[in-house]
Design a protein around this motif. Structure first.
Motif, PDB file in Angstrom:
ATOM      1  N   MET B 158       4.055 -10.745   2.207  1.00 27.08           N
ATOM      2  CA  MET B 158       4.269  -9.559   1.383  1.00 27.08           C
ATOM      3  C   MET B 158       5.769  -9.294   1.229  1.00 27.08           C
ATOM      4  O   MET B 158       6.250  -8.969   0.142  1.00 27.08           O
ATOM      5  N   SER B 220       6.724   4.598  -0.066  1.00 30.06           N
ATOM      6  CA  SER B 220       5.889   5.735  -0.492  1.00 30.06           C
ATOM      7  C   SER B 220       4.898   5.289  -1.541  1.00 30.06           C
ATOM      8  O   SER B 220       3.715   5.632  -1.495  1.00 30.06           O
ATOM      9  N   ALA B 221       5.390   4.508  -2.519  1.00 31.12           N
ATOM     10  CA  ALA B 221       4.525   4.079  -3.613  1.00 31.12           C
ATOM     11  C   ALA B 221       3.395   3.193  -3.089  1.00 31.12           C
ATOM     12  O   ALA B 221       2.255   3.287  -3.543  1.00 31.12           O
ATOM     13  N   MET B 222       3.709   2.352  -2.113  1.00 32.38           N
ATOM     14  CA  MET B 222       2.679   1.461  -1.570  1.00 32.38           C
ATOM     15  C   MET B 222       1.640   2.256  -0.795  1.00 32.38           C
ATOM     16  O   MET B 222       0.442   2.007  -0.897  1.00 32.38           O
ATOM     17  N   GLU B 223       2.115   3.217  -0.012  1.00 23.54           N
ATOM     18  CA  GLU B 223       1.176   4.055   0.742  1.00 23.54           C
ATOM     19  C   GLU B 223       0.297   4.868  -0.191  1.00 23.54           C
ATOM     20  O   GLU B 223      -0.895   5.013   0.038  1.00 23.54           O
ATOM     21  N   ALA B 224       0.925   5.381  -1.257  1.00 31.14           N
ATOM     22  CA  ALA B 224       0.161   6.187  -2.209  1.00 31.14           C
ATOM     23  C   ALA B 224      -0.938   5.342  -2.850  1.00 31.14           C
ATOM     24  O   ALA B 224      -1.936   5.868  -3.307  1.00 31.14           O
ATOM     25  N   ARG B 225      -0.732   4.036  -2.881  1.00 29.53           N
ATOM     26  CA  ARG B 225      -1.764   3.177  -3.450  1.00 29.53           C
ATOM     27  C   ARG B 225      -2.581   2.503  -2.342  1.00 29.53           C
ATOM     28  O   ARG B 225      -3.077   1.397  -2.500  1.00 29.53           O
ATOM     29  N   CYS B 226      -2.706   3.226  -1.237  1.00 33.71           N
ATOM     30  CA  CYS B 226      -3.621   2.858  -0.155  1.00 33.71           C
ATOM     31  C   CYS B 226      -3.262   1.569   0.564  1.00 33.71           C
ATOM     32  O   CYS B 226      -4.128   0.918   1.146  1.00 33.71           O
ATOM     33  N   TYR B 227      -2.009   1.143   0.550  1.00 34.22           N
ATOM     34  CA  TYR B 227      -1.655  -0.065   1.283  1.00 34.22           C
ATOM     35  C   TYR B 227      -1.622   0.235   2.775  1.00 34.22           C
ATOM     36  O   TYR B 227      -0.984   1.187   3.209  1.00 34.22           O
ATOM     37  N   ARG B 228      -2.345  -0.562   3.551  1.00 34.03           N
ATOM     38  CA  ARG B 228      -2.327  -0.354   5.009  1.00 34.03           C
ATOM     39  C   ARG B 228      -2.394  -1.705   5.705  1.00 34.03           C
ATOM     40  O   ARG B 228      -3.224  -1.936   6.569  1.00 34.03           O
ATOM     41  N   GLY B 232      -8.774  -5.757   5.751  1.00 36.70           N
ATOM     42  CA  GLY B 232      -9.720  -5.187   4.796  1.00 36.70           C
ATOM     43  C   GLY B 232      -9.288  -5.303   3.356  1.00 36.70           C
ATOM     44  O   GLY B 232      -9.849  -4.669   2.465  1.00 36.70           O
ATOM     45  N   ARG B 233      -8.266  -6.117   3.110  1.00 35.85           N
ATOM     46  CA  ARG B 233      -7.776  -6.279   1.758  1.00 35.85           C
ATOM     47  C   ARG B 233      -8.559  -7.362   1.047  1.00 35.85           C
ATOM     48  O   ARG B 233      -8.879  -8.381   1.630  1.00 35.85           O
TER      49      ARG B 233
END
Lengths: 284, 271, 282
Positions: B158, B220-228, B232-233
């Motif tokens: 990534m 922030s943008a990645m977290e806002a789009r549920c990146y964790r 489970g991806r």
């Protein structure tokens, strides 16, 4: 109908520290804000830089959580750990800088990023990516590199990226602040279409008054508080108050206000050039 | 200025090699490297050269384009070859002034030349025929076994992919900051090395600050789009082996067996 | 004493095989003390032209004369040109680097080889001219608000004591109040210091309010070059190239079409109000 977003007495403070870590000041960015936003509405939050509007917006997506008070997104309390990912899926967020929120080197892969994170099956991702890109009019750019797109196009890709997560609500944090007039028009058109055609609740944060004349409801913020709320007509009648709050009014509204000051009897709440021309014609 | 630099030299064209699974190309490159270090006679190098030529022709990438980016490396090759030529001890063939050229030196120099040249051409085939994101995908999947020893393979992939996206943006930004400081009378070109390094501070500081700001925004943008993280991806473009890849693996296997057995024939005899 | 652009063209990307002509035969004469608005949409060549004016880019053909001297002549001191023609880039606060605002503003004069006390004098003067709060000049530029950072960055260019000041969208990202404050300060620089100002902007409303003359660029060429009133008279042509006149101009045209006897060449709200009152009271 249940509110898609509801806040009660939300408080958020930024604490400034010096090099040694001692507290040098506290800024209350959000100060006891309580509001409700109806599903399907087009909402605008206005305020000058530093009024707390962006900090409040970050609460709708659980990027920030309240220090006091509660935020419910579709009935979910954002303070509860288990709700975080569902909240983010329900209320998607588009940020100000078009360059700093596109993750993948190809447009379609970026739009697929959200669904990938949510564990959506591959075929379904492709379907969603196609639908989302078509909804913002960027489908023919799906194989392009984001670096070769204009600012307005990049923001539309970001909107598609949020749309692919099938949110009920999109929060846009000053999405047009860094765009030229052309890009601004493109983005606003895309956002309005989403609201009308797909029924997505839109929360637009901005300081451009012209962008909010079509909103269902406007909230005006100043030093962390909601100081005005109502329809654009109700808000834009208060030209003196808006100027006090370091905000602009659209030129037609301003012109009507100037004319009234000079003694021309015009009705309140003129928002567009057409309305003003009609009102002056009616005088004759 | 800086915008003329092109990074990631992927060459867009249609070929079997382009369509191969990146994992095949990754493993192929590694095996090819290993083979080059196994040879102890010219026959091995000849087979490797033939194999490489065959692959190059299949890629449809013009040979001139392939070697265009190698001008700087030529110097390195020449230096290595020359050092080997003069420094190797053995039976003297030519002698002048202080220098001796030995038979072993010539053999060594020729060997080194072919080895390095083929190494570079071989690895460039991978980058020429694979898009950067495909390459990171291939690494993520191909190196997944490393997860067992706690190597964060997904995170590394990534990071590489994000870096690739931001390199052009940061180059453009550097260009802009440089111009802005030039407009304030900065002198970046004269003076000794220390002066020049000092003159870079007004460019590097804003660049670092901007990179951190971008990194913060991006997080922030990645977290806002549920990146964790990778758990489970799902994948929009999952890697799937096809019959084409199976054939490629077979060809690779055949090459390894033939080239190494031929390339080490004399070594076997000595033993 | 002036800046004359004489038939310049600029082509880049020759070596990549796809040359792009960013400026095509542009000629401009910029007399001292004028406030000029440069308008055009993204990619029209505005920023490229501005970078030519202070020698950051060199034209492929044509030349530029500054105070009578050809700036492309061998031996011309480009560093001197850059100090006399100050260029404030878009989002200039992104170039702040020093530990304090004051040190950052000193950077320009220091590069000119001035003595320490002269640098400090100029820095102090420049910060005062942009209305930067005095109690903050020794804080780190990274702790300031957006509007304050912008002022500090503009002061950094002003401290070079330019005769011509070019600003590339100096109000981008600021809120309305911040925008008005910056534009008023710039207007003051023109009035009080007799500085020549070139303001690159997207906002017709802003430009109409402040400038003496508007230059419209389109596809690397000068499309219109005249007073605001004359330029906005061509609002239909402006629309064809993706631009527009201020909203009040449209309102005046609509009113005239509706039979009200108003002049259509007004460009600001207060002018429009006066004009409508005059027409109605007749």
């Amino acid at each position: 109908m249940m509110d898609i977003i509801r806040t009660k007495d939300v408080v958020y403070e930024y604490i400034r520290r010096d090099d040694e870590g001692a507290v040098t000041g506290i800024t209350t960015a959000v100060d006891h804000v309580s509001l409700g936003i109806k599903q399907g509405d087009f909402i605008a939050i206005l305020g000058h830089n530093g009024s707390g509007k962006s900090t409040l917006a970050k609460h709708f997506n659980a990027i920030l959580t309240p220090e006091e008070g509660t935020v419910w997104v579709d009935g979910m309390d954002t303070l509860e750990e288990k709700n975080v990912w569902n909240v983010r899926q329900t209320a998607g967020m588009v940020f100000q800088n078009p360059d700093n929120q596109i993750i993948a080197p190809v447009v379609e892969e970026d739009v697929g990023f959200g669904p990938e994170n949510m564990g959506v099956p591959t075929e379904e991702i492709w379907k969603r990516v196609e639908e989302s890109l078509k909804a913002v009019g960027m489908y023919e750019f799906r194989k392009h590199s984001p670096n070769n797109l204009s600012g307005g196009q990049k923001q539309r890709v970001s909107i598609a990226g949020v749309l692919a997560m099938k949110p009920k609500c999109i929060v846009l944090d000053e999405p047009t602040a860094m765009l030229d007039p052309q890009g601004r028009r493109e983005v606003l058109k895309a956002v309005h279409e989403l609201n009308k055609l797909e029924g997505v609740t839109v929360i637009l944060i901005t300081h451009y008054m012209e962008e909010v004349t079509d909103a269902d409801k406007v909230f005006v913020m100043d030093s962390g508080k909601v100081v005005m709320q109502g329809t654009p007509k109700q808000i834009f009648t208060l030209v003196d108050e808006l100027k006090e709050l370091r905000l602009d009014v659209p030129q037609p509204t301003l012109l009507a206000w100037e004319l009234k000051k000079r003694g021309i009897p015009l009705p309140d709440g003129i928002l567009t050039g057409e309305e003003l021309v009609q009102a002056i014609k009616d005088l004759k | 200025m800086l915008r003329d630099i092109t990074l990631g030299q992927y060459y867009q064209t249609e070929s079997v090699i382009h369509r191969l699974d990146p994992r095949v190309k990754l493993l192929g490159t590694i095996l090819f490297f290993i083979s080059l270090f196994c040879f102890s006679n010219p026959a091995g190098y000849a087979i490797a050269l033939l194999f490489l030529a065959a692959v190059i022709i299949t890629t449809h990438v013009p040979f001139s384009y392939m070697i265009k980016g190698m001008k700087t490396i030529v110097v390195l090759i020449i230096i290595t070859v020359v050092i080997n030529l003069f420094m190797t001890q053995g039976d003297v063939v030519v002698e002048f002034w202080k220098f001796k050229i030995t038979k072993q030196g010539i053999v060594m120099a020729v060997q080194i030349f072919f080895r390095i040249a083929m190494l570079i051409v071989g690895s460039s085939i991978m980058t020429l025929t694979t898009t950067p994101n495909h390459l990171t995908d291939g690494m993520e999947r191909g190196l997944r076994f490393l997860k067992v020893i706690k190597v964060p393979v997904h995170e590394i992939a990534m990071m590489m992919s994000i870096a690739l996206r931001f390199i052009p943006i940061l180059l453009e930004e550097t260009d802009k900051i440089m111009k802005a400081q030039l407009a304030r009378g900065a002198d970046l070109e004269s003076g000794n090395i220390f002066k020049r390094i000092k003159a870079m501070v007004p460019i590097l500081v804003p660049l670092f600050i901007s990179s951190f700001r971008r990194a913060n925004d991006l997080a922030s943008a990645m977290e806002a789009r549920c990146y964790r993280g990778g758990e489970g991806r799902t994948k929009m473009k999952p890697l799937k082996y096809t019959s084409r890849d199976a054939v490629a693996y077979l060809v690779l296997f055949a090459y390894m067996v033939v080239s190494i057995s031929v390339g080490r024939l004399d070594a076997l005899k000595i033993m | 004493m002036s800046l004359i652009v004489d038939h310049i063209s600029y082509i880049y990307g020759k070596d990549t095989g796809t040359p792009i002509e960013a400026l095509k035969d542009v000629s401009l004469s910029i007399p001292d003390g004028q406030f000029i608005g440069i308008i055009g949409h993204t990619g029209s060549g505005k920023s490229t032209l501005m970078q030519h004016l202070n020698g950051l880019e060199k034209a492929s053909s044509g030349t530029i004369y500054f105070n009578g001297e050809d700036v492309y002549e061998k031996g011309y001191n480009l560093k001197n040109l850059r100090s006399k023609v100050g260029l404030v880039f878009q989002y200039p606060e992104h170039q702040l680097f020093a530990e304090t605002v004051f040190a950052d503003v000193c950077y320009g004069p220091k590069n000119l080889g001035l003595s320490k006390s002269d640098c400090e004098l100029r820095a102090y003067d420049a910060l005062r001219k942009v209305g930067f709060p005095e109690d903050l000049i020794f804080t780190s530029p990274f702790e300031l608000s957006g509007g304050q950072k912008r002022r500090a960055a503009i002061a950094g260019v002003l401290a070079m004591k330019p005769e011509v000041l070019i600003l590339d969208e100096p109000t981008a990202g600021l809120d309305p109040k911040g925008r008005d404050e910056i534009l008023t300060q710039i207007k003051k620089l023109q009035k009080e210091e007799n500085m020549t100002i070139l303001l690159v902007s997207h906002s017709m409303e802003d430009v109409a309010e402040y400038v003496d003359r508007i230059v419209v660029l389109n596809e690397g060429k000068i499309f219109l070059d005249n007073t605001p009133k004359e330029v906005f008279r061509h609002y239909k042509e402006l629309e064809e190239i993706g631009l527009s006149a201020p909203q009040v101009t449209y309102i005046m045209h609509d009113l005239a079409d509706a039979g009200l006897n108003v002049r259509c060449d007004v460009t600001t709200v207060s002018e429009a109000a006066d004009e409508i009152v005059r027409a109605l009271s007749r």
